[in-house]
Design a protein around this motif. Structure first.
Motif, mmCIF file in Angstrom:
data_model
loop_
_atom_site.group_PDB
_atom_site.id
_atom_site.type_symbol
_atom_site.label_atom_id
_atom_site.label_comp_id
_atom_site.label_asym_id
_atom_site.label_seq_id
_atom_site.Cartn_x
_atom_site.Cartn_y
_atom_site.Cartn_z
ATOM 1 N N GLN A 30 1.005 -1.348 -0.018
ATOM 2 C CA GLN A 30 0.127 -0.165 -0.040
ATOM 3 C C GLN A 30 0.790 1.264 -0.156
ATOM 4 O O GLN A 30 0.594 2.229 0.677
ATOM 5 N N ALA A 31 1.943 1.168 -0.679
ATOM 6 C CA ALA A 31 2.976 2.311 -0.937
ATOM 7 C C ALA A 31 2.260 3.663 -1.382
ATOM 8 O O ALA A 31 2.728 4.572 -1.231
ATOM 9 N N VAL A 32 1.347 3.591 -2.381
ATOM 10 C CA VAL A 32 0.831 4.720 -3.038
ATOM 11 C C VAL A 32 -0.805 4.656 -2.990
ATOM 12 O O VAL A 32 -1.342 3.514 -3.444
ATOM 13 N N TYR A 33 -1.369 5.683 -2.883
ATOM 14 C CA TYR A 33 -2.815 5.541 -2.845
ATOM 15 C C TYR A 33 -3.301 6.687 -3.951
ATOM 16 O O TYR A 33 -2.890 7.717 -4.068
ATOM 17 N N PHE A 51 -8.326 13.310 0.504
ATOM 18 C CA PHE A 51 -8.880 12.100 0.833
ATOM 19 C C PHE A 51 -7.517 11.184 1.284
ATOM 20 O O PHE A 51 -7.611 10.082 1.637
ATOM 21 N N GLY A 52 -6.579 11.970 1.388
ATOM 22 C CA GLY A 52 -5.250 11.187 2.018
ATOM 23 C C GLY A 52 -4.452 10.516 0.836
ATOM 24 O O GLY A 52 -3.306 9.721 0.972
ATOM 25 N N GLU A 53 -4.991 10.810 -0.560
ATOM 26 C CA GLU A 53 -4.279 10.327 -1.777
ATOM 27 C C GLU A 53 -3.021 10.918 -2.062
ATOM 28 O O GLU A 53 -2.790 11.890 -1.635
ATOM 29 N N VAL A 68 6.543 2.322 -12.528
ATOM 30 C CA VAL A 68 5.641 1.165 -12.789
ATOM 31 C C VAL A 68 4.889 0.972 -11.176
ATOM 32 O O VAL A 68 5.563 0.736 -10.395
ATOM 33 N N LEU A 69 3.614 1.156 -11.175
ATOM 34 C CA LEU A 69 2.804 0.728 -10.108
ATOM 35 C C LEU A 69 1.961 -0.341 -10.354
ATOM 36 O O LEU A 69 1.409 -0.313 -11.496
ATOM 37 N N GLN A 70 1.701 -1.107 -9.512
ATOM 38 C CA GLN A 70 0.769 -2.513 -9.596
ATOM 39 C C GLN A 70 -0.418 -2.125 -8.712
ATOM 40 O O GLN A 70 -0.277 -2.200 -7.456
ATOM 41 N N VAL A 71 -1.631 -2.331 -9.098
ATOM 42 C CA VAL A 71 -2.879 -2.291 -8.293
ATOM 43 C C VAL A 71 -2.744 -3.499 -7.304
ATOM 44 O O VAL A 71 -2.629 -4.624 -7.609
ATOM 45 N N THR A 72 -3.027 -3.313 -5.837
ATOM 46 C CA THR A 72 -2.803 -4.325 -4.991
ATOM 47 C C THR A 72 -4.432 -4.203 -4.213
ATOM 48 O O THR A 72 -4.508 -5.499 -3.644
ATOM 49 N N ARG A 101 -16.668 4.454 -3.868
ATOM 50 C CA ARG A 101 -15.564 5.307 -4.454
ATOM 51 C C ARG A 101 -14.444 5.336 -3.672
ATOM 52 O O ARG A 101 -14.402 6.409 -2.808
ATOM 53 N N LEU A 102 -13.631 4.352 -3.524
ATOM 54 C CA LEU A 102 -12.780 4.049 -2.481
ATOM 55 C C LEU A 102 -11.247 4.516 -3.020
ATOM 56 O O LEU A 102 -10.729 4.847 -2.145
ATOM 57 N N GLY A 103 -11.005 4.418 -4.178
ATOM 58 C CA GLY A 103 -9.626 4.527 -4.676
ATOM 59 C C GLY A 103 -8.997 3.212 -4.578
ATOM 60 O O GLY A 103 -9.341 2.291 -4.000
ATOM 61 N N ALA A 104 -7.715 3.407 -5.027
ATOM 62 C CA ALA A 104 -6.906 2.074 -5.287
ATOM 63 C C ALA A 104 -5.571 2.232 -4.480
ATOM 64 O O ALA A 104 -4.777 3.231 -4.646
ATOM 65 N N TYR A 105 -5.164 1.188 -3.832
ATOM 66 C CA TYR A 105 -3.635 1.070 -3.398
ATOM 67 C C TYR A 105 -2.670 0.330 -4.606
ATOM 68 O O TYR A 105 -3.400 -0.588 -5.100
ATOM 69 N N LEU A 106 -1.624 0.844 -4.410
ATOM 70 C CA LEU A 106 -0.615 0.214 -5.434
ATOM 71 C C LEU A 106 0.684 0.089 -4.864
ATOM 72 O O LEU A 106 1.173 1.018 -3.896
ATOM 73 N N ARG A 107 1.304 -1.023 -5.283
ATOM 74 C CA ARG A 107 2.832 -1.120 -4.900
ATOM 75 C C ARG A 107 3.878 -0.538 -5.928
ATOM 76 O O ARG A 107 3.214 -0.445 -7.025
ATOM 77 N N VAL A 108 4.691 -0.187 -5.572
ATOM 78 C CA VAL A 108 5.889 0.275 -6.584
ATOM 79 C C VAL A 108 6.618 -0.998 -7.122
ATOM 80 O O VAL A 108 7.430 -1.707 -6.405
#
Length: 181
Positions: A57-60, A83-85, A110-114, A144-151
């Motif tokens: 959850q490195a990037v929101y 939203f803390g994004e 490059v980010l990957q949706v987690t 309408r949550l948004g997504a966490y991504l890893r690097v």
């Protein structure tokens, strides 16, 4: 084409009634290029890595369409970072993103949706506490949550960067599917 509208990092740690005693939800727009590493954006803070952060959850990321919806619902402007994004995006629905898809942002990152953001009491207090009773349920029910991504690969990002999506398999769950399970 999907676009990165704003890059946001913590403005200030805020006192919070939660178990950590502080929250890093107060994000604000950062000008110019921002380095992205394994734990997210340089200059950002993850105050609670157990629930909001770490490598997975490195990037929101949060969508501008969703921010516009909530601005109308709440009757106030919701600046990038509200939203803390870390990333405010347009032309891309983070809630419909499939877990495993990769976002190429700018020239190198490059980010990957987690998975989804799970709304919590800290977020409810940030939104307005008693003025927004039931916020956690309301936010979750709206989807309408948004997504966490890893690097996957670090580099630099900046507002205006294009986002190119490498899709995940069609049978991969969406962010919203994962939240509703």
């Amino acid at each position: 084409m999907p676009t990165l509208l704003a890059v946001c990092a913590v403005h200030a740690l805020r006192p919070d009634a939660g178990s950590q005693g502080v929250t890093a939800i107060d994000k604000r727009t950062v000008d110019g290029p921002v380095k992205v590493g394994p734990y997210g954006l340089r200059g950002d803070v993850q105050a609670n890595r157990k629930h909001h952060g770490g490598l997975e959850q490195a990037v929101y990321a949060y969508g501008q369409d969703d921010a516009d919806f909530w601005a109308g619902e709440l009757g106030r402007e919701l600046h990038p970072g509200w939203f803390g994004e870390n990333l405010r995006v347009a032309g891309l629905d983070p809630n419909a993103a499939r877990v495993g898809e990769r976002w190429h942002v700018g020239e190198r990152v490059v980010l990957q949706v987690t998975g989804p953001r799970t709304p919590c009491a800290t977020f409810a207090r940030w939104v307005g506490g008693a003025d927004e009773r039931g916020w956690v349920k309301r936010f979750g029910a709206e989807g309408r949550l948004g997504a966490y991504l890893r690097v996957v690969r670090g580099g630099e990002v900046r507002a205006g960067d294009a986002i190119v999506v490498d899709p995940a398999p069609q049978d991969a769950p969406t962010v919203l599917d994962r939240y509703r399970r």
